[in-house]
Design a protein around this motif. Structure first.
Motif, PDB file in Angstrom:
ATOM      1  N   GLY A 135       0.848  -1.184   0.000  1.00 29.58           N
ATOM      2  CA  GLY A 135       0.000   0.000   0.000  1.00 29.58           C
ATOM      3  C   GLY A 135       0.880   1.229   0.000  1.00 29.58           C
ATOM      4  N   ASP A 136       0.298   2.357   0.428  1.00 27.83           N
ATOM      5  CA  ASP A 136       1.033   3.618   0.347  1.00 27.83           C
ATOM      6  C   ASP A 136       2.322   3.567   1.162  1.00 27.83           C
ATOM      7  OD1 ASP A 136      -0.802   5.189  -1.224  1.00 27.83           O
ATOM      8  OD2 ASP A 136      -2.151   5.025   0.509  1.00 27.83           O
ATOM      9  N   ARG A 161       4.913   2.863  15.882  1.00 31.78           N
ATOM     10  CA  ARG A 161       3.816   1.902  15.746  1.00 31.78           C
ATOM     11  C   ARG A 161       3.333   1.490  17.119  1.00 31.78           C
ATOM     12  NH1 ARG A 161       2.376   1.888  10.336  1.00 31.78           N
ATOM     13  NH2 ARG A 161       4.264   1.979   9.096  1.00 31.78           N
ATOM     14  N   ARG A 193      13.253  11.573  11.985  1.00 32.29           N
ATOM     15  CA  ARG A 193      12.646  10.751  10.930  1.00 32.29           C
ATOM     16  C   ARG A 193      12.304   9.370  11.450  1.00 32.29           C
ATOM     17  NH1 ARG A 193      14.757  12.889   5.528  1.00 32.29           N
ATOM     18  NH2 ARG A 193      13.862  11.004   4.679  1.00 32.29           N
ATOM     19  N   GLY A 194      11.205   8.830  10.944  1.00 28.29           N
ATOM     20  CA  GLY A 194      10.808   7.495  11.345  1.00 28.29           C
ATOM     21  C   GLY A 194       9.295   7.400  11.399  1.00 28.29           C
ATOM     22  N   VAL A 195       8.850   6.247  11.808  1.00 26.95           N
ATOM     23  CA  VAL A 195       7.425   6.006  11.988  1.00 26.95           C
ATOM     24  C   VAL A 195       7.284   5.207  13.267  1.00 26.95           C
ATOM     25  CG1 VAL A 195       5.329   5.008  11.002  1.00 26.95           C
ATOM     26  CG2 VAL A 195       7.125   5.829   9.472  1.00 26.95           C
ATOM     27  N   GLU A 213       8.102   1.384   5.217  1.00 28.61           N
ATOM     28  CA  GLU A 213       6.877   1.492   6.016  1.00 28.61           C
ATOM     29  C   GLU A 213       5.749   1.980   5.132  1.00 28.61           C
ATOM     30  OE1 GLU A 213       6.747   2.174   9.847  1.00 28.61           O
ATOM     31  OE2 GLU A 213       8.890   2.248  10.296  1.00 28.61           O
ATOM     32  N   SER A 214       4.630   1.297   5.224  1.00 25.71           N
ATOM     33  CA  SER A 214       3.416   1.809   4.598  1.00 25.71           C
ATOM     34  C   SER A 214       2.570   2.395   5.717  1.00 25.71           C
ATOM     35  CB  SER A 214       2.680   0.680   3.892  1.00 25.71           C
ATOM     36  OG  SER A 214       2.169  -0.204   4.856  1.00 25.71           O
ATOM     37  N   VAL A 215       1.413   2.946   5.353  1.00 21.54           N
ATOM     38  CA  VAL A 215       0.531   3.458   6.395  1.00 21.54           C
ATOM     39  C   VAL A 215       0.207   2.339   7.368  1.00 21.54           C
ATOM     40  CG1 VAL A 215      -1.719   4.481   6.836  1.00 21.54           C
ATOM     41  CG2 VAL A 215      -0.430   5.165   4.815  1.00 21.54           C
ATOM     42  N   LYS A 216       0.043   1.126   6.803  1.00 32.53           N
ATOM     43  CA  LYS A 216      -0.455   0.008   7.615  1.00 32.53           C
ATOM     44  C   LYS A 216       0.617  -0.609   8.506  1.00 32.53           C
ATOM     45  CE  LYS A 216      -2.235  -1.810   3.805  1.00 32.53           C
ATOM     46  NZ  LYS A 216      -2.784  -2.818   2.890  1.00 32.53           N
ATOM     47  N   THR A 224       1.404   6.039  13.093  1.00 30.18           N
ATOM     48  CA  THR A 224       1.669   5.832  11.671  1.00 30.18           C
ATOM     49  C   THR A 224       2.127   7.163  11.077  1.00 30.18           C
ATOM     50  OG1 THR A 224       0.797   4.979   9.582  1.00 30.18           O
ATOM     51  CG2 THR A 224      -0.704   6.261  10.908  1.00 30.18           C
ATOM     52  N   MET A 225       2.266   7.163   9.761  1.00 31.81           N
ATOM     53  CA  MET A 225       2.569   8.382   9.030  1.00 31.81           C
ATOM     54  C   MET A 225       1.258   8.842   8.414  1.00 31.81           C
ATOM     55  SD  MET A 225       5.473  10.036   8.228  1.00 31.81           S
ATOM     56  CE  MET A 225       6.930   9.220   7.643  1.00 31.81           C
ATOM     57  N   LYS A 255       3.584  14.851   4.859  1.00 36.43           N
ATOM     58  CA  LYS A 255       3.315  13.728   5.760  1.00 36.43           C
ATOM     59  C   LYS A 255       3.934  14.005   7.118  1.00 36.43           C
ATOM     60  CE  LYS A 255       3.487  10.168   2.191  1.00 36.43           C
ATOM     61  NZ  LYS A 255       4.582  10.584   1.302  1.00 36.43           N
ATOM     62  N   ASN A 301      13.787   3.200   5.457  1.00 30.35           N
ATOM     63  CA  ASN A 301      15.073   3.205   6.162  1.00 30.35           C
ATOM     64  C   ASN A 301      16.104   2.541   5.264  1.00 30.35           C
ATOM     65  OD1 ASN A 301      15.398   4.285   8.776  1.00 30.35           O
ATOM     66  ND2 ASN A 301      13.859   2.808   9.519  1.00 30.35           N
ATOM     67  N   ILE A 305      12.265   2.504  18.324  1.00 29.30           N
ATOM     68  CA  ILE A 305      11.803   1.972  17.042  1.00 29.30           C
ATOM     69  C   ILE A 305      12.787   0.905  16.601  1.00 29.30           C
ATOM     70  CG2 ILE A 305      11.247   2.494  14.633  1.00 29.30           C
ATOM     71  CD1 ILE A 305      10.380   5.262  15.476  1.00 29.30           C
ATOM     72  N   VAL A 324       5.224   5.220   3.014  1.00 23.58           N
ATOM     73  CA  VAL A 324       5.344   6.538   3.626  1.00 23.58           C
ATOM     74  C   VAL A 324       6.723   6.793   4.218  1.00 23.58           C
ATOM     75  CG1 VAL A 324       2.885   6.809   4.092  1.00 23.58           C
ATOM     76  CG2 VAL A 324       4.331   5.630   5.764  1.00 23.58           C
ATOM     77  N   PHE A 325       7.551   5.749   4.303  1.00 22.30           N
ATOM     78  CA  PHE A 325       8.851   5.965   4.938  1.00 22.30           C
ATOM     79  C   PHE A 325       9.769   4.822   4.556  1.00 22.30           C
ATOM     80  CE2 PHE A 325      11.833   5.846   8.561  1.00 22.30           C
ATOM     81  CZ  PHE A 325      12.276   7.157   8.498  1.00 22.30           C
ATOM     82  N   GLN A 373      -8.963  -1.050   2.350  1.00 22.62           N
ATOM     83  CA  GLN A 373      -8.705   0.064   1.450  1.00 22.62           C
ATOM     84  C   GLN A 373      -9.249  -0.270   0.074  1.00 22.62           C
ATOM     85  OE1 GLN A 373      -4.154  -0.293   1.423  1.00 22.62           O
ATOM     86  NE2 GLN A 373      -4.626   0.143  -0.710  1.00 22.62           N
ATOM     87  N   GLY A 383      -6.013   3.705  -2.398  1.00 23.74           N
ATOM     88  CA  GLY A 383      -5.070   3.618  -1.281  1.00 23.74           C
ATOM     89  C   GLY A 383      -5.438   4.518  -0.114  1.00 23.74           C
ATOM     90  N   ILE A 384      -4.839   4.201   1.026  1.00 19.93           N
ATOM     91  CA  ILE A 384      -5.200   4.854   2.290  1.00 19.93           C
ATOM     92  C   ILE A 384      -4.888   6.347   2.264  1.00 19.93           C
ATOM     93  CG2 ILE A 384      -4.648   4.932   4.758  1.00 19.93           C
ATOM     94  CD1 ILE A 384      -4.184   1.867   4.583  1.00 19.93           C
ATOM     95  N   VAL A 385      -3.729   6.704   1.707  1.00 21.36           N
ATOM     96  CA  VAL A 385      -3.334   8.123   1.711  1.00 21.36           C
ATOM     97  C   VAL A 385      -4.349   8.949   0.926  1.00 21.36           C
ATOM     98  CG1 VAL A 385      -1.599   9.740   0.858  1.00 21.36           C
ATOM     99  CG2 VAL A 385      -0.887   7.708   2.124  1.00 21.36           C
ATOM    100  N   ALA A 386      -4.723   8.478  -0.259  1.00 22.62           N
ATOM    101  CA  ALA A 386      -5.694   9.208  -1.074  1.00 22.62           C
ATOM    102  C   ALA A 386      -7.054   9.255  -0.385  1.00 22.62           C
ATOM    103  CB  ALA A 386      -5.818   8.551  -2.449  1.00 22.62           C
TER     104      ALA A 386
END
Lengths: 125, 881
Positions: free
Chosen positions: A36-37, B318, B314-316, A60-63, B337-338, B359, A42, B381, A39-40, B31, B35-38
């Motif tokens: 999916g989308d 969870r 930077r990072g995400v 990383e995706s949104v999910k 999430t992002m 984002k 590494n 993380i 977004v990040f 989804q 997609g989720i972002v859209a």
């Protein structure tokens, strides 16, 4: 799904293109679709060692987060820095947007042709 | 996946290419191909549809339905009036949450409890333990009704297309309504789980579910899946059961009060009795209060709280990732999430939401209660420590129609410091003031209905000597109520005030007048304070009781800010212990003219609530207020109340052409003297009780609440100017008021004839006052008002009774009184209507034409001419030179 015949494919959904001594690595259309989308991302640093079958980074995706598994053992020669700011390029075109280039390759996983990889994806989908 | 349950809309999701997943035993779309972002971005910018038919819909009926719910949910169900919805929690005895839920009261005798899909069986089992003790039954109607969440700025427009323009709910959050959508019954709630200020949950019969989904898609809505639902609710800071509620990552029950929403969802009202979890919740509440007051001496009942968190590096992050402050683990990420957002450019109302997608990595966290907003922590993380910060919020929803991302650390640009010495600044200031005066008085057409320009005589008098003086005075019983002044040098202003009181009594048609208040707001504050004092006068040994119930016009329906709990009523309005809400009810309005009070419905409200104070008056006012009809009704019914008319806007229209409040039965009139009245900016209070009337004491109390209660320096300069304004008004009111109302009606018709949408009833030429309201499109009010200002036409943007608030304003409010005083008649208002229509509808620049029109009308009418005032005026003007 689109799997260019000019590339080779790993079971972990990476593609590999040999440019002289350099192995160019990215993720497949199937992989970006499953993620999916994006977004990040590494990425390793130039000069890092990567090992076949082991993670060299993650995406990383949104999910969720997924490891990026290297199909080769060698030294990182170049990373696609554009992806750090615009990881969504992997969704837009996973083949034009390679992730890392590896030199001094000493080992390579068993890779598949486009047709064999398409069959694999069919069974996983 | 054959054992998974499917909603009424399953086939539609599959046909649309959705990725289906197992969600709490339901096969749901996570989804769609976009997609989720859209999907997230489309919700924030347009409108998305979410299938929420998987959630449990439980109907609660029976004579003890409220008592049952009071026992099993955390909120005060008696505060849930028919036509409303509320968030609540199903607490467990230990003070943790069995589930969270939304409770809807579409009808008086049935309540709809909507619970999380994954918890339906658990919830039913839990509720079954208690329901037997009540005359009450629970029916799972999930299969009979589909539910679609319609969320985003365009949602209202789309639903109103299907309702043929009928407003689907009141514009405020948590209002519900039953309407027909193209002939099919729909139960609609202004609620949602996305943080969108415009969002609805629509319940339709199962057989209509697919129809509604497809119709909304045809109107431009797009489907969104659980993925976007999760990123949207996370950005909005809304808890998800299983993450921010339930059990923590170590399996320990999380106290209900650890979620910020508990503040609204938990009630300790006595009528709730010993409901499930009450004792534990009460302990948590005590800890919560300490924590909010930054006292961490005993956080044992609430060791951790849910807070928003934003990554600084930077990072995400969870769910489940540990948080550290130094070596100490301080909690976990519960959701992360992002999240995408559209970048905005510019500031304030003029900020523009661009199409550039940005984002940010955000989340929610369950952190030690001594960790507070702006505290930095680290997220682990996958073995790396990444810097993060506790944030107040990720999103703000108070500027409808758009939810606005709040980016941690963003600050407004600072104003550049003014250059030069203070003398240079002083000279520059005077120059700028002269430029402004020139523009406002010669080149620009002012249509703000709450403003005026006083005459030259009023202005000269206002700046003459008393403007720097004091004249505190009060009547003293020992001297037979003789007014006693505290300072010397006040004989002139004493005489002025006596004259002014006489003139204002004559003008208002009242027996008494108080002229020392310096604003309409102060007039209202003094009256409310006096009413409360009067109510408590016979027992000073206890804390005085506040006022309640009070009947007024809702601010969204045009009610005056000064007569609202957020305005002058703030410190004087009671909280109803049953509903735990302000003891306020609002005038119902006519369905076919929302600018007009519905007298018959109002009578029902008065009979039910027996309000001790009825406040007529509005700031968006097109119609007369039904003072006489309501006076007749309360007298016939023997209802003890006080009728007040806050005439702020229409003070200058008192008379046979508009309304004569005291003749119609008002007991108190308040107003500001600078809107339709001719004066400088002050207030006035009039009352009409005889000296032998019981309430004459209330009049005396009002005087005391003015001085010393509200003002000791009552602005003697403008009080002197006010006397001249009162002379002018009492001399010229008949022709002035006739002209204002004729001009307003003519202007309204002229604007309508040119294709603009004029609000109000065409049968009464749209208006009975000085005001004209023009609709320019939802949310467009501010932008159009700004364009008119650039074209030398000053109006104010205004939310109509259907709109959510000032940022969503779709209308312009205009008043004709000032330009009438400058000599505008029907021909000039025709020309002005041409310019406004050209500017709004055709995008033309009309600034020079507007300035030219204004420049021909700079002489003040409805006042004494300079010639008539002769040498006296010249002498005063010379002294002030």
């Amino acid at each position: 799904m689109n799997y260019p015949a000019s590339l080779q494919y790993s079971r972990d959904h990476e593609w590999l293109s040999q440019e002289g001594d350099i192995a160019v690595i990215g993720i497949t259309d199937f992989a970006q679709h499953e993620l999916g989308d994006v977004v990040f991302i590494n990425l390793p640093e130039v000069g890092d060692q990567v090992t076949a079958g082991e993670a060299f980074g993650d995406v990383e995706s949104v999910k969720a987060v997924s490891d990026l598994l290297s199909p080769v053992t060698g030294i990182v020669a170049e990373i696609n820095e554009e992806l750090l700011d615009s990881p969504e390029l992997l969704n837009d075109d996973p083949y034009a947007n390679w992730i890392i280039k590896v030199e001094q390759v000493t080992d390579t996983e068993e890779l598949m042709s486009a047709a064999a990889y398409a069959d694999l994806c069919e069974t996983e989908a | 996946m054959s054992e998974l349950k499917r909603t009424q809309l399953y086939d539609i999701h599959v046909a649309a290419g959705a990725t289906m997943v197992d969600f709490g035993g339901w096969e749901m779309p996570v989804q769609y191909p976009t997609g989720i972002v859209a999907e997230h971005l489309y919700t924030r910018s347009k409108c998305s549809l979410f299938d929420v038919s998987h959630m449990g819909r439980l109907l609660v009926e029976g004579s003890e339905r409220v008592a049952f719910l009071q026992h099993v949910v955390s909120a005060n169900v008696e505060g849930l009036l028919p036509g409303r919805a509320m968030y609540c929690i199903l607490p467990d005895e230990d003070g943790s949450a069995v589930d969270d839920a939304y409770l809807y009261r579409f009808e008086e005798d049935r309540l709809l409890l909507v619970v999380n899909a994954a918890n339906i069986d658990k919830d039913l089992e839990h509720l079954a333990k208690y329901v037997g003790e009540y005359d009450c039954r629970i029916t799972n109607i999930s299969a009979d009704w589909a539910c679609i969440a319609v969320q985003g700025p365009a949602s209202k427009d789309m639903l109103m297309t299907l309702s043929s323009g009928v407003p689907v709910t009141e514009p405020m959050k948590n209002y519900v309504n039953t309407v027909l959508l193209e002939g099919r019954e729909a139960k609609i709630a202004k609620t949602g789980y996305t943080g969108e200020p415009l969002g609805y949950e629509v319940f339709v019969k199962t057989e209509d579910g697919a129809w509604l989904w497809n119709r909304l898609c045809e109107l431009g809505a797009r489907p969104a899946g659980l993925g976007a639902r999760d990123t949207l609710r996370l950005e909005a800071g809304l808890p998800l059961y299983g993450h921010e509620m339930g059990r923590d990552p170590e399996g320990v029950p999380m106290p209900v009060y650890s979620a910020p929403v508990a503040r609204f969802a938990v009630s300790f009202a006595p009528q709730k009795g010993e409901y499930i979890g009450r004792a534990a919740l009460a302990k948590q509440y005590e800890a919560y209060q300490r924590i909010m007051n930054r006292d961490d001496s005993d956080n044992s009942a609430l060791p951790r709280r849910i807070q928003c968190i934003a990554l600084l590096d930077r990072g995400v992050m969870r769910a489940g990732m540990p948080l550290y402050k130094g070596d100490r683990q301080v909690g976990w990420v519960t959701s992360g999430t992002m999240v995408p957002f559209y970048k905005a450019e510019g500031e304030g109302l003029e900020s523009v939401i661009t199409e550039e997608v940005m984002k940010r990595a955000i989340g929610m966290a369950y952190v030690d209660s001594d960790i507070r907003p702006d505290d930095e922590v680290e997220v682990d993380i996958r073995g790396k420590r990444i810097r993060a910060v506790i944030a107040e919020r990720h999103l703000d929803t108070m500027a409808p129609p758009f939810a606005r991302p709040i980016i941690y650390g963003y600050t407004l640009a600072e104003h550049a410091p003014e250059e030069g010495s203070r003398l240079e600044k002083a000279v520059r200031l005077i120059g700028k003031a002269a430029d402004n005066h020139e523009w406002r008085q010669r080149r620009c057409i002012n249509l703000i209905p709450s403003e005026n320009t006083p005459s030259r005589a009023v202005r000269l008098l206002s700046s003459s000597d008393p403007s720097g003086r004091y004249a505190e005075h009060k009547t003293v019983k020992s001297f037979y109520d003789k007014d006693i002044f505290y300072y010397q040098g006040t004989k002139f202003i004493d005489w002025v005030e006596q004259q002014l009181v006489e003139e204002m009594k004559y003008y208002l048609g009242s027996k008494e007048a108080e002229t020392r208040v310096t604003s309409g707001q102060m007039a209202n504050t003094a009256v409310f304070s006096a009413l409360m004092d009067f109510k408590n006068r016979l027992n000073r040994k206890v804390t005085p009781k506040r006022l309640g119930y009070v009947l007024n016009n809702h601010i969204i329906k045009g009610g005056h800010l000064s007569a609202q709990p957020m305005g002058a009523l703030h410190d004087y309005i009671a909280v109803d212990p049953v509903t735990e809400q302000n003891a306020i009810v609002n005038f119902p309005v006519c369905p076919d003219n929302i600018y007009k009070i519905d007298v018959e419905e109002t009578k029902k409200v008065i009979a039910e609530y027996k309000p001790e104070l009825i406040i007529f008056g509005k700031s968006m006012v097109l119609c007369k207020e039904p003072v006489a009809a309501i006076r007749k009704f309360v007298d016939e019914q023997g209802i003890k109340t006080t009728i007040m008319y806050d005439m702020a806007h229409v003070l200058g229209l008192i008379g046979p052409h508009f309304q004569e409040p005291f003749k119609e039965g008002a007991e108190i009139v308040t107003g500001s003297t600078h809107k339709t009245f001719f004066g400088p900016q002050r207030g006035v209070i009039g009352t009409n009780w005889d000296e032998d009337d019981l309430k004459y004491e209330l009049w005396e109390t009002i005087q005391r609440r003015v001085f010393p209660g509200s003002v000791s320096n009552h602005h003697l300069g403008t009080q002197l100017g006010q006397l001249m304004a009162a002379y002018e008004m009492n001399t010229f009111k008949d022709e002035y008021q006739k002209a204002v109302i004729a001009n307003a009606k003519h202007f309204a018709k002229a604007l309508a004839a040119r294709g603009l949408t004029v609000e109000g009833d065409p049968a009464m030429d749209y208006t009975e006052t000085h005001q004209v309201i023009v609709s320019v499109g939802y949310g467009k009010g501010a932008e159009v008002a700004e364009r008119l200002e650039r074209n030398n036409i000053i109006v104010n943007y205004q939310a109509t009774p259907d709109e959510e608030g000032f940022t969503a304003s779709g209308a312009l409010r205009m008043g004709v009184s000032e330009m009438t005083r400058f000599g505008f008649g029907s021909a000039e208002f025709d020309k002005l209507a041409d310019l406004i229509a050209d500017c709004i509808l055709n995008g033309k620049e009309v600034g020079e034409d507007a300035a030219a029109l204004r420049d021909g009308y700079t002489a003040m009418r409805y006042c004494f001419s300079d010639e008539e005032l002769g040498e006296a005026l010249d002498r005063l003007a010379g002294m002030l030179r």
